[in-house]
Design a protein around this motif. Structure first.
Motif, short mmCIF file in Angstrom:
data_model
loop_
_atom_site.label_atom_id
_atom_site.label_comp_id
_atom_site.label_asym_id
_atom_site.label_seq_id
_atom_site.Cartn_x
_atom_site.Cartn_y
_atom_site.Cartn_z
N PRO A 10 0.81 -1.20 0.00
CA PRO A 10 0.00 0.00 0.00
C PRO A 10 0.84 1.26 0.00
O PRO A 10 2.05 1.23 0.23
N ASP A 11 0.19 2.40 -0.24
CA ASP A 11 0.88 3.68 -0.40
C ASP A 11 1.92 3.95 0.68
O ASP A 11 3.02 4.41 0.39
N GLU A 12 1.55 3.66 1.93
CA GLU A 12 2.44 4.03 3.02
C GLU A 12 3.70 3.19 3.08
O GLU A 12 4.58 3.44 3.88
N ARG A 160 -4.48 1.63 9.01
CA ARG A 160 -5.56 2.09 8.14
C ARG A 160 -5.81 1.17 6.96
O ARG A 160 -6.90 1.18 6.38
N THR A 161 -4.83 0.37 6.56
CA THR A 161 -5.02 -0.57 5.46
C THR A 161 -5.13 -1.97 6.02
O THR A 161 -4.23 -2.45 6.71
N ARG A 162 -6.23 -2.65 5.71
CA ARG A 162 -6.48 -3.98 6.27
C ARG A 162 -6.93 -4.94 5.18
O ARG A 162 -7.51 -4.54 4.17
N TRP A 216 -8.01 -5.67 -0.08
CA TRP A 216 -7.29 -4.69 0.74
C TRP A 216 -8.04 -3.37 0.73
O TRP A 216 -8.30 -2.80 -0.33
N VAL A 217 -8.41 -2.91 1.92
CA VAL A 217 -9.21 -1.70 2.06
C VAL A 217 -8.50 -0.71 2.99
O VAL A 217 -8.03 -1.09 4.06
N LYS A 218 -8.45 0.52 2.55
CA LYS A 218 -7.80 1.58 3.35
C LYS A 218 -8.84 2.58 3.83
O LYS A 218 -9.71 3.01 3.08
N LYS A 219 -8.75 2.92 5.11
CA LYS A 219 -9.59 3.97 5.67
C LYS A 219 -8.82 5.28 5.58
O LYS A 219 -7.75 5.41 6.16
N THR A 220 -9.36 6.24 4.87
CA THR A 220 -8.67 7.50 4.68
C THR A 220 -8.82 8.39 5.91
O THR A 220 -9.62 8.10 6.81
N LYS A 221 -8.07 9.46 5.94
CA LYS A 221 -8.08 10.34 7.11
C LYS A 221 -9.44 10.99 7.32
O LYS A 221 -9.78 11.39 8.44
N ASP A 222 -10.22 11.13 6.25
CA ASP A 222 -11.54 11.74 6.39
C ASP A 222 -12.63 10.71 6.70
O ASP A 222 -13.82 11.03 6.71
N GLY A 223 -12.21 9.44 6.95
CA GLY A 223 -13.16 8.42 7.35
C GLY A 223 -13.78 7.61 6.23
O GLY A 223 -14.58 6.71 6.48
N ALA A 224 -13.40 7.89 4.99
CA ALA A 224 -13.92 7.14 3.85
C ALA A 224 -13.11 5.85 3.69
O ALA A 224 -12.03 5.70 4.25
N PHE A 225 -13.64 4.92 2.90
CA PHE A 225 -12.97 3.64 2.66
C PHE A 225 -12.65 3.51 1.18
O PHE A 225 -13.50 3.75 0.32
#
Length: 240
Positions: A10-12, A160-162, A216-225
């Motif tokens: 993932p990005d991070e 945040r990524t699961r 693989w799903v990431k929760k963004t800082k604004d709470g979106a998936f």
């Protein structure tokens, strides 16, 4: 293609601009060692040690007792090909950032909640033969946006990524399959016709074989998936 594919990790966890780090070199060494394993027919873990030294991976990084050692050598012992290291690499990179110094985390153990596991009447494709882990498209179902937050929350706390455990259920249209979480439809995908034919007919131990993997799903800082990718272990035709 290298196990360190274009869409993962993932990005991070993208490669540093100064070049590959020790972990990336270690997984590249794993691929080197596997090529020699294929050529020689030997399964001696010394091949892996030699490859790690050739890639100049610091010995302390993969010393016995470290998470990297466990990932590399357990995968080697299990006969996990580089193509099947995709999810293992991502889980390693995520969990290694969370581990306390000296802490050993078992990334192979299945922590999936009961309501999200693959139904017991099915046999997983990844456990039969040398299945290849492939990146597939993911088209979410109409209920996905309402369900994803709960699935994400029920996964291990990996940041945040699961990874959400999924399996494929072929549709009536050849080459199309539902992406399932437990007994719920999360979305749809397209699979090769050869894999589709196997998944409709193959059985092991009197259970229908299903392709399994992770969404693989990431929760963004604004709470979106945001869906980062769908990695599925498609069945090897020669194993069926």
């Amino acid at each position: 293609m290298s196990a360190w594919g274009p869409d993962f990790p993932p990005d991070e966890f993208e490669e540093d601009e100064n070049g590959p780090d020790s972990d990336q070199l270690a997984f590249a060494a794993y691929e080197d060692a596997w090529r020699e394993r294929d050529r020689s027919g030997s399964t001696d873990p010394a091949l892996l040690v030699t490859a790690l030294k050739a890639r100049r991976v610091p010995k302390g990084e993969y010393a016995e007792g470290t998470l990297l050692h466990r990932v590399l050598f357990e995968s080697w012992e299990r006969g996990r090909t580089p193509r099947r290291m995709h999810g293992v690499i991502v889980r390693y990179r995520i969990r290694s950032t969370l581990a306390l110094p000296g802490e050993l985390i078992d990334i192979f153990r299945d922590h999936t909640p009961e309501h999200m596991v693959i139904p017991k009447e099915f046999a997983r494709s990844s456990r039969w033969g040398d299945s290849e882990e492939s990146d597939l498209e993911f088209v979410p179902a109409g209920t996905f946006s309402a369900r994803v937050a709960g699935w994400w929350k029920d996964c291990d706390d990996d940041g945040r990524t699961r990874e959400i455990t999924v399996w494929l259920d072929p549709q009536s249209t050849p080459g199309r399959a539902y992406v399932m979480v437990g007994r719920e439809i999360a979305g749809q995908t397209t699979i090769p016709r050869s894999a589709d034919a196997i998944l409709r007919t193959a059985t092991k131990r009197r259970k229908r074989v299903v392709a399994d993997g992770g969404l693989w799903v990431k929760k963004t800082k604004d709470g979106a998936f945001r869906v980062k990718g769908l990695a599925i272990s498609l069945p090897d035709p020669e194993a069926f």
